[in-house]
Design a protein around this motif. Structure first.
Motif, short mmCIF file in Angstrom:
data_model
loop_
_atom_site.label_atom_id
_atom_site.label_comp_id
_atom_site.label_asym_id
_atom_site.label_seq_id
_atom_site.Cartn_x
_atom_site.Cartn_y
_atom_site.Cartn_z
N PRO A 72 0.80 -1.23 0.00
CA PRO A 72 0.00 0.00 0.00
C PRO A 72 0.83 1.28 0.00
N ALA A 73 2.00 1.26 0.62
CA ALA A 73 2.81 2.48 0.71
C ALA A 73 3.52 2.83 -0.59
N MET A 74 3.51 1.92 -1.55
CA MET A 74 4.23 2.21 -2.80
C MET A 74 3.55 3.34 -3.57
N LYS A 75 4.37 4.25 -4.03
CA LYS A 75 3.90 5.41 -4.79
C LYS A 75 4.95 5.71 -5.85
N THR A 76 4.50 6.05 -7.05
CA THR A 76 5.45 6.33 -8.12
C THR A 76 4.85 7.30 -9.12
N TRP A 77 5.71 8.02 -9.78
CA TRP A 77 5.29 8.86 -10.91
C TRP A 77 6.47 9.00 -11.86
N GLY A 78 6.16 9.22 -13.13
CA GLY A 78 7.25 9.38 -14.09
C GLY A 78 6.75 9.48 -15.51
N GLU A 151 11.81 -9.92 -2.62
CA GLU A 151 12.96 -9.15 -3.10
C GLU A 151 12.54 -7.76 -3.53
N ILE A 152 11.45 -7.67 -4.28
CA ILE A 152 10.99 -6.37 -4.78
C ILE A 152 10.61 -5.45 -3.63
N THR A 153 9.89 -6.00 -2.65
CA THR A 153 9.45 -5.14 -1.54
C THR A 153 10.62 -4.75 -0.63
N GLU A 154 11.59 -5.63 -0.49
CA GLU A 154 12.78 -5.25 0.29
C GLU A 154 13.55 -4.14 -0.41
N LEU A 155 13.57 -4.19 -1.73
CA LEU A 155 14.21 -3.11 -2.50
C LEU A 155 13.40 -1.83 -2.43
N GLY A 156 12.09 -1.96 -2.21
CA GLY A 156 11.21 -0.80 -2.20
C GLY A 156 10.93 -0.26 -3.58
N PHE A 157 11.06 -1.12 -4.61
CA PHE A 157 10.85 -0.65 -5.98
C PHE A 157 9.35 -0.65 -6.29
N GLY A 197 1.03 6.59 -9.84
CA GLY A 197 0.37 5.50 -9.14
C GLY A 197 0.56 5.57 -7.64
N ASP A 198 -0.51 5.28 -6.91
CA ASP A 198 -0.44 5.14 -5.45
C ASP A 198 -1.49 4.12 -5.04
N VAL A 199 -1.77 4.01 -3.76
CA VAL A 199 -2.67 2.96 -3.28
C VAL A 199 -4.09 3.13 -3.81
N ASP A 200 -4.48 4.34 -4.18
CA ASP A 200 -5.83 4.56 -4.72
C ASP A 200 -5.96 4.11 -6.17
N GLY A 201 -4.84 4.04 -6.90
CA GLY A 201 -4.90 3.63 -8.29
C GLY A 201 -3.84 4.30 -9.14
N VAL A 202 -3.97 4.10 -10.45
CA VAL A 202 -3.01 4.63 -11.41
C VAL A 202 -3.73 5.54 -12.39
N VAL A 203 -3.23 6.76 -12.54
CA VAL A 203 -3.81 7.71 -13.48
C VAL A 203 -2.79 8.07 -14.55
N VAL A 204 -3.32 8.38 -15.73
CA VAL A 204 -2.48 8.75 -16.88
C VAL A 204 -2.84 10.17 -17.29
N VAL A 205 -1.84 11.05 -17.29
CA VAL A 205 -2.03 12.44 -17.70
C VAL A 205 -1.43 12.60 -19.09
N PRO A 206 -2.25 12.85 -20.11
CA PRO A 206 -1.70 13.01 -21.46
C PRO A 206 -0.67 14.12 -21.52
N GLN A 207 0.37 13.89 -22.28
CA GLN A 207 1.50 14.83 -22.33
C GLN A 207 1.09 16.27 -22.62
#
Length: 247
Positions: A72-78, A151-157, A197-207
């Motif tokens: 749940p704590a995973m959050k990413t953007w890019g 492994e992935i969660t220990e890396l925090g990726f 992306g975060d625990v609520d879901g993943v959104v896509v913002v058009p460029q």
């Protein structure tokens, strides 16, 4: 090595999928164009970005809620870099070739988005997470499966997928093309779009609307902070909504 498959039933037009054919050893891409917004994006969350896009007429930018973070704590953007993967019935002559080329071409702030049109197996795993960290990739969004949870969660990726599977992708699925439009979680993703992306879901913002969405989202977050303070202090919900227009 694991670069497996996932579930994705919406196939982008094959003309689009196979229109781009970069050669092997593609040069490394420049860092993400969105790194300059890190101070604002680090304070954002998926819901506020979608709220802003709702107001701009982009009301369907959230991926299927079945695509979830491993924790749940995973959050990413890019900035999206994309790959289209489909089922195979035998081991390819050059397995994982497109996947390896894409990861090797990535740079800081890129976020890998995979459209997997195959039965569920593991597109992603621990070794690729290490490779992604080495390339400063910010996360991966998979319309399919992953493995090597510990492994992935220990890396925090940050890894978002439909589920976990021990199945390797070798001989089950293979990358066909990358840096092309894909459909992930029933949402079209173009290379260069902002994906969050975060625990609520993943959104896509058009460029084309990224700059405006980020600015408006940050302003909304600041306004919501004031609303929280007043509501917590006992202010009426209706009166607060009339004052700020935020709820």
């Amino acid at each position: 090595m694991v670069l497996g498959a996932g579930i994705g039933t919406n196939i982008i037009n094959p003309v689009e999928v196979f229109s781009h054919t970069p050669g092997k050893n593609s040069p490394r891409k420049p860092p993400s164009r969105y790194l300059k917004y890190h101070d604002k994006l680090d304070h954002c969350f998926s819901a506020v970005l979608q709220d802003v896009m709702d107001g701009m007429g982009y009301r369907n930018q959230c991926m299927d809620p079945a695509i979830r973070p491993l924790q749940p704590a995973m959050k990413t953007w890019g900035e999206a870099i994309t790959i289209y993967v489909e089922a195979v019935s035998k081991e390819p002559e050059h397995p994982f070739q497109k996947e390896m080329e894409l990861i090797d071409s990535a740079n800081e702030g890129h976020l890998l988005v995979a459209q997997c049109n195959a039965p569920l197996s593991a597109f992603w795993g621990g070794l690729l997470s290490n490779a992604a960290i080495g390339r400063k990739i910010s996360g991966v969004i998979i319309d399919g499966g992953a493995r090597d949870y510990h492994e992935i969660t220990e890396l925090g990726f940050p890894t978002f997928c439909r589920g976990l599977s021990p199945y390797d992708s070798l001989g089950r699925m293979d990358g066909k093309e990358y840096d092309i439009p894909v459909e992930c979680g029933n949402i079209r993703v173009n290379p260069g779009d902002l994906v969050f992306g975060d625990v609520d879901g993943v959104v896509v913002v058009p460029q084309p609307i990224v700059d405006e969405v980020i600015d408006k989202a940050y302003q909304k977050i600041q306004g919501e902070s004031k609303v929280r303070e007043e509501l917590r202090s006992g202010a009426g919900v209706e009166a607060t909504f009339k004052k700020y227009g935020i709820l």
